[in-house]
Design a protein around this motif. Structure first.
Motif, PDB file in Angstrom:
ATOM      1  N   ASP A 261      -5.134  -1.040  16.486  1.00  0.00           N
ATOM      2  CA  ASP A 261      -4.279   0.123  16.243  1.00  0.00           C
ATOM      3  C   ASP A 261      -4.516   1.199  17.309  1.00  0.00           C
ATOM      4  O   ASP A 261      -5.626   1.356  17.818  1.00  0.00           O
ATOM      5  CB  ASP A 261      -4.577   0.746  14.867  1.00  0.00           C
ATOM      6  CG  ASP A 261      -4.345  -0.230  13.716  1.00  0.00           C
ATOM      7  OD1 ASP A 261      -3.682  -1.253  13.949  1.00  0.00           O
ATOM      8  OD2 ASP A 261      -4.832   0.042  12.609  1.00  0.00           O
ATOM      9  N   THR A 262      -3.462   1.948  17.605  1.00  0.00           N
ATOM     10  CA  THR A 262      -3.563   2.979  18.623  1.00  0.00           C
ATOM     11  C   THR A 262      -4.220   4.235  18.058  1.00  0.00           C
ATOM     12  O   THR A 262      -3.582   5.270  17.841  1.00  0.00           O
ATOM     13  CB  THR A 262      -2.156   3.310  19.189  1.00  0.00           C
ATOM     14  OG1 THR A 262      -1.514   2.090  19.524  1.00  0.00           O
ATOM     15  CG2 THR A 262      -2.245   4.183  20.428  1.00  0.00           C
ATOM     16  N   ASN A 263      -5.501   4.123  17.773  1.00  0.00           N
ATOM     17  CA  ASN A 263      -6.306   5.281  17.368  1.00  0.00           C
ATOM     18  C   ASN A 263      -7.767   4.967  17.659  1.00  0.00           C
ATOM     19  O   ASN A 263      -8.132   3.820  17.891  1.00  0.00           O
ATOM     20  CB  ASN A 263      -6.092   5.646  15.889  1.00  0.00           C
ATOM     21  CG  ASN A 263      -6.504   4.534  14.952  1.00  0.00           C
ATOM     22  OD1 ASN A 263      -7.655   4.105  14.955  1.00  0.00           O
ATOM     23  ND2 ASN A 263      -5.569   4.057  14.131  1.00  0.00           N
ATOM     24  N   MET A 264      -8.604   6.016  17.644  1.00  0.00           N
ATOM     25  CA  MET A 264     -10.016   5.843  17.997  1.00  0.00           C
ATOM     26  C   MET A 264     -10.884   5.441  16.808  1.00  0.00           C
ATOM     27  O   MET A 264     -12.081   5.218  16.960  1.00  0.00           O
ATOM     28  CB  MET A 264     -10.551   7.137  18.619  1.00  0.00           C
ATOM     29  CG  MET A 264     -10.004   7.423  20.008  1.00  0.00           C
ATOM     30  SD  MET A 264     -10.354   6.073  21.172  1.00  0.00           S
ATOM     31  CE  MET A 264     -12.138   6.142  21.227  1.00  0.00           C
ATOM     32  N   LYS A 265     -10.280   5.341  15.648  1.00  0.00           N
ATOM     33  CA  LYS A 265     -11.049   5.010  14.450  1.00  0.00           C
ATOM     34  C   LYS A 265     -11.714   3.631  14.558  1.00  0.00           C
ATOM     35  O   LYS A 265     -12.855   3.450  14.117  1.00  0.00           O
ATOM     36  CB  LYS A 265     -10.127   5.061  13.222  1.00  0.00           C
ATOM     37  CG  LYS A 265     -10.855   4.883  11.905  1.00  0.00           C
ATOM     38  CD  LYS A 265      -9.881   4.984  10.732  1.00  0.00           C
ATOM     39  CE  LYS A 265     -10.587   4.730   9.405  1.00  0.00           C
ATOM     40  NZ  LYS A 265      -9.652   4.782   8.260  1.00  0.00           N
ATOM     41  N   ILE A 266     -10.991   2.679  15.153  1.00  0.00           N
ATOM     42  CA  ILE A 266     -11.493   1.303  15.227  1.00  0.00           C
ATOM     43  C   ILE A 266     -12.786   1.211  16.054  1.00  0.00           C
ATOM     44  O   ILE A 266     -13.807   0.723  15.554  1.00  0.00           O
ATOM     45  CB  ILE A 266     -10.422   0.332  15.791  1.00  0.00           C
ATOM     46  CG1 ILE A 266      -9.102   0.435  14.998  1.00  0.00           C
ATOM     47  CG2 ILE A 266     -10.948  -1.098  15.827  1.00  0.00           C
ATOM     48  CD1 ILE A 266      -9.180  -0.009  13.561  1.00  0.00           C
ATOM     49  N   PRO A 267     -12.784   1.677  17.326  1.00  0.00           N
ATOM     50  CA  PRO A 267     -14.037   1.588  18.091  1.00  0.00           C
ATOM     51  C   PRO A 267     -15.170   2.426  17.502  1.00  0.00           C
ATOM     52  O   PRO A 267     -16.325   1.997  17.518  1.00  0.00           O
ATOM     53  CB  PRO A 267     -13.651   2.071  19.497  1.00  0.00           C
ATOM     54  CG  PRO A 267     -12.324   2.703  19.370  1.00  0.00           C
ATOM     55  CD  PRO A 267     -11.665   2.120  18.176  1.00  0.00           C
ATOM     56  N   ILE A 268     -14.849   3.608  16.961  1.00  0.00           N
ATOM     57  CA  ILE A 268     -15.888   4.463  16.377  1.00  0.00           C
ATOM     58  C   ILE A 268     -16.506   3.787  15.157  1.00  0.00           C
ATOM     59  O   ILE A 268     -17.737   3.730  15.018  1.00  0.00           O
ATOM     60  CB  ILE A 268     -15.315   5.850  16.004  1.00  0.00           C
ATOM     61  CG1 ILE A 268     -14.916   6.617  17.268  1.00  0.00           C
ATOM     62  CG2 ILE A 268     -16.325   6.672  15.200  1.00  0.00           C
ATOM     63  CD1 ILE A 268     -14.093   7.861  17.014  1.00  0.00           C
ATOM     64  N   PHE A 269     -15.658   3.274  14.268  1.00  0.00           N
ATOM     65  CA  PHE A 269     -16.122   2.575  13.058  1.00  0.00           C
ATOM     66  C   PHE A 269     -17.041   1.412  13.434  1.00  0.00           C
ATOM     67  O   PHE A 269     -18.112   1.227  12.855  1.00  0.00           O
ATOM     68  CB  PHE A 269     -14.901   2.068  12.280  1.00  0.00           C
ATOM     69  CG  PHE A 269     -15.238   1.316  11.020  1.00  0.00           C
ATOM     70  CD1 PHE A 269     -15.324   1.978   9.799  1.00  0.00           C
ATOM     71  CD2 PHE A 269     -15.455  -0.059  11.043  1.00  0.00           C
ATOM     72  CE1 PHE A 269     -15.627   1.285   8.631  1.00  0.00           C
ATOM     73  CE2 PHE A 269     -15.763  -0.764   9.881  1.00  0.00           C
ATOM     74  CZ  PHE A 269     -15.850  -0.084   8.671  1.00  0.00           C
ATOM     75  N   ASN A 270     -16.626   0.631  14.425  1.00  0.00           N
ATOM     76  CA  ASN A 270     -17.402  -0.551  14.807  1.00  0.00           C
ATOM     77  C   ASN A 270     -18.658  -0.221  15.604  1.00  0.00           C
ATOM     78  O   ASN A 270     -19.557  -1.056  15.708  1.00  0.00           O
ATOM     79  CB  ASN A 270     -16.516  -1.527  15.580  1.00  0.00           C
ATOM     80  CG  ASN A 270     -15.599  -2.311  14.662  1.00  0.00           C
ATOM     81  OD1 ASN A 270     -16.020  -3.263  14.014  1.00  0.00           O
ATOM     82  ND2 ASN A 270     -14.347  -1.890  14.559  1.00  0.00           N
ATOM     83  N   SER A 271     -18.718   0.974  16.180  1.00  0.00           N
ATOM     84  CA  SER A 271     -19.953   1.395  16.853  1.00  0.00           C
ATOM     85  C   SER A 271     -21.001   1.828  15.819  1.00  0.00           C
ATOM     86  O   SER A 271     -22.200   1.769  16.058  1.00  0.00           O
ATOM     87  CB  SER A 271     -19.683   2.553  17.820  1.00  0.00           C
ATOM     88  OG  SER A 271     -19.506   3.786  17.140  1.00  0.00           O
ATOM     89  N   LEU A 272     -20.521   2.252  14.642  1.00  0.00           N
ATOM     90  CA  LEU A 272     -21.390   2.771  13.582  1.00  0.00           C
ATOM     91  C   LEU A 272     -21.911   1.679  12.660  1.00  0.00           C
ATOM     92  O   LEU A 272     -23.087   1.653  12.291  1.00  0.00           O
ATOM     93  CB  LEU A 272     -20.611   3.811  12.758  1.00  0.00           C
ATOM     94  CG  LEU A 272     -21.324   4.490  11.595  1.00  0.00           C
ATOM     95  CD1 LEU A 272     -22.474   5.352  12.089  1.00  0.00           C
ATOM     96  CD2 LEU A 272     -20.333   5.333  10.782  1.00  0.00           C
ATOM     97  N   TYR A 273     -21.011   0.761  12.287  1.00  0.00           N
ATOM     98  CA  TYR A 273     -21.362  -0.303  11.336  1.00  0.00           C
ATOM     99  C   TYR A 273     -21.559  -1.642  12.046  1.00  0.00           C
ATOM    100  O   TYR A 273     -21.143  -1.815  13.194  1.00  0.00           O
ATOM    101  CB  TYR A 273     -20.247  -0.471  10.308  1.00  0.00           C
ATOM    102  CG  TYR A 273     -20.072   0.686   9.353  1.00  0.00           C
ATOM    103  CD1 TYR A 273     -20.935   0.876   8.279  1.00  0.00           C
ATOM    104  CD2 TYR A 273     -19.015   1.583   9.519  1.00  0.00           C
ATOM    105  CE1 TYR A 273     -20.751   1.926   7.388  1.00  0.00           C
ATOM    106  CE2 TYR A 273     -18.824   2.637   8.629  1.00  0.00           C
ATOM    107  CZ  TYR A 273     -19.698   2.803   7.569  1.00  0.00           C
ATOM    108  OH  TYR A 273     -19.514   3.843   6.688  1.00  0.00           O
ATOM    109  N   SER A 274     -22.110  -2.590  11.321  1.00  0.00           N
ATOM    110  CA  SER A 274     -22.193  -3.959  11.845  1.00  0.00           C
ATOM    111  C   SER A 274     -20.798  -4.580  11.772  1.00  0.00           C
ATOM    112  O   SER A 274     -19.914  -4.071  11.076  1.00  0.00           O
ATOM    113  CB  SER A 274     -23.164  -4.793  11.007  1.00  0.00           C
ATOM    114  OG  SER A 274     -22.589  -5.089   9.741  1.00  0.00           O
ATOM    115  N   SER A 275     -20.620  -5.689  12.471  1.00  0.00           N
ATOM    116  CA  SER A 275     -19.288  -6.330  12.537  1.00  0.00           C
ATOM    117  C   SER A 275     -18.857  -6.919  11.190  1.00  0.00           C
ATOM    118  O   SER A 275     -17.715  -7.338  11.021  1.00  0.00           O
ATOM    119  CB  SER A 275     -19.294  -7.432  13.599  1.00  0.00           C
ATOM    120  OG  SER A 275     -20.309  -8.375  13.310  1.00  0.00           O
TER     121      SER A 275
END
Length: 387
Positions: A261-275
């Motif tokens: 999705d065209t937003n920064m939520k995806i990379p930020i979420f995945n940098s914080l949590y495990s896959s």
């Protein structure tokens, strides 16, 4: 046990996105430190919500104002990053650094020793000081995750991939607000038109960088440093919808394409949590996938792309020069001192002067040298323009 985290630049768009993610999972997080530059009201609001006991606010006027709030009497508030040893008694689990500009470099390097993982969304820190950052990461065994959507996508796609297998990495660019506008009409565009990005909600500075496409030049430099990939294996491709974030062509015949999705939520979420952690995201958009509309970059419309030909694979202070000169010209444009087309015209001209090209032979030694050169160059540009 709660994850202990710090957010540097918590009142900006990246910081707010991370705050909103954590808000839905408050029971699993303890925020040890929040920082901001000017927006003390938003910082206080965040601190009260998460009962944060340590704040850093670097703007002196905002620092003086925040201390008048009753909540401030119950916590510790600092005006700079010189007292991190008082805040962190042992390593925390995660730090997000989303401080914008060259001023984000020192906090990045200073906090690495206090955190097990650091997510960096600061272009300038990586471009100007990656060697210094990497040295600290190795020294303190701190994990690093890039947060820019393109670099996060590359980082994710390259896990368990041998670098010798990489044939080419493509970073996608939307083309900004003027992709289909004639070059002749660009001479008359105003600030509102320049900063009206078609896909992303961003600040005026980064939106202007997107419109000139210098942001993609910066992202190529970042990719070269982070992934240790030479410039001849990196390329920019126009993708107006910003749905595909990176394409990795491998020498075994396979190609990886990362879509989100065209937003920064995806990379930020995945940098914080495990896959393994699940996030609610939109269904695949097959209308976009059926018409990805990839295009080559028109160097006449986006002349700053030519800057890539000036760059060496060796680290030097020229990268700091590039950031400094761009910062100054964008600032002059946003102050209505120069036209939009002057940014690229004047930058290309100045970067070819010997007084600036000589920095290609100088490797940065420390943070102080980078900051000093940044200030010096901005003052020189101001003088040249005034003259």
């Amino acid at each position: 046990m709660k994850k202990k985290i710090a957010i540097l630049g918590s009142t900006g768009s990246i910081g707010k996105t991370l705050i909103n993610i954590i808000k839905k999972d408050k029971k699993n997080f303890e925020i040890i430190l929040l920082s901001a530059d000017e927006n003390y009201k938003e910082l206080l609001k965040q601190a009260k919500l998460f009962r944060v006991k340590n704040l850093i606010i670097t703007n002196i006027k905002s620092f003086n104002k925040i201390q008048k709030d009753n909540y401030s009497k119950k916590i510790k508030i600092y005006n700079n990053f010189n007292n991190l040893e008082k805040i962190f008694k042992k390593k925390i689990d995660y730090t997000m650094n989303s401080i914008s500009g060259i001023q984000g470099l020192k906090p990045t390097i200073e906090i690495i020793k206090y955190t097990k993982k650091i997510a960096i969304a600061n272009k300038e820190a990586i471009i100007c000081g990656w060697d210094l950052i990497e040295k600290e990461l190795d020294k303190h065994k701190t994990k690093f995750v890039p947060v820019d959507s393109e670099h996060f996508s590359i980082w994710y796609a390259l896990q368990d991939i041998e670098k010798s297998l990489i044939e080419k990495i493509y970073l996608t660019a939307s083309g900004g607000p003027f992709l289909d506008k004639s070059i002749k009409k660009l001479k008359k565009v105003n600030i509102n038109q320049v900063t009206n990005h078609p896909n992303w909600k961003m600040g005026k500075k980064i939106s202007t960088d997107s419109a000139t496409m210098i942001n993609k030049v910066f992202e190529v430099i970042e990719a070269k440093k982070i992934f240790k990939i030479p410039y001849n294996k990196l390329a920019i491709i126009i993708h107006p919808k910003s749905y595909v974030h990176a394409i990795i062509k491998l020498r075994n015949g396979l190609t990886k394409i990362i879509v989100h999705d065209t937003n920064m939520k995806i990379p930020i979420f995945n940098s914080l949590y495990s896959s393994k952690k699940i996030i609610n995201s939109k269904k695949l958009n097959f209308k976009i996938l059926n018409n990805l509309d990839f295009r080559d970059v028109n160097s006449k419309k986006f002349p700053l792309i030519k800057v890539l030909k000036m760059l060496s694979n060796n680290t030097s202070l020229f990268e700091t020069i590039l950031v400094s000169i761009n910062d100054k010209f964008v600032e002059l444009f946003l102050r209505n001192k120069i036209k939009f087309t002057d940014i690229s015209k004047k930058m290309n001209k100045i970067l070819n002067l010997y007084s600036f090209k000589k920095y290609k032979k100088i490797k940065p030694k420390n943070i102080e040298e980078i900051v000093e050169v940044n200030t010096k160059i901005k003052n020189e540009i101001e003088y040249l323009i005034t003259k």
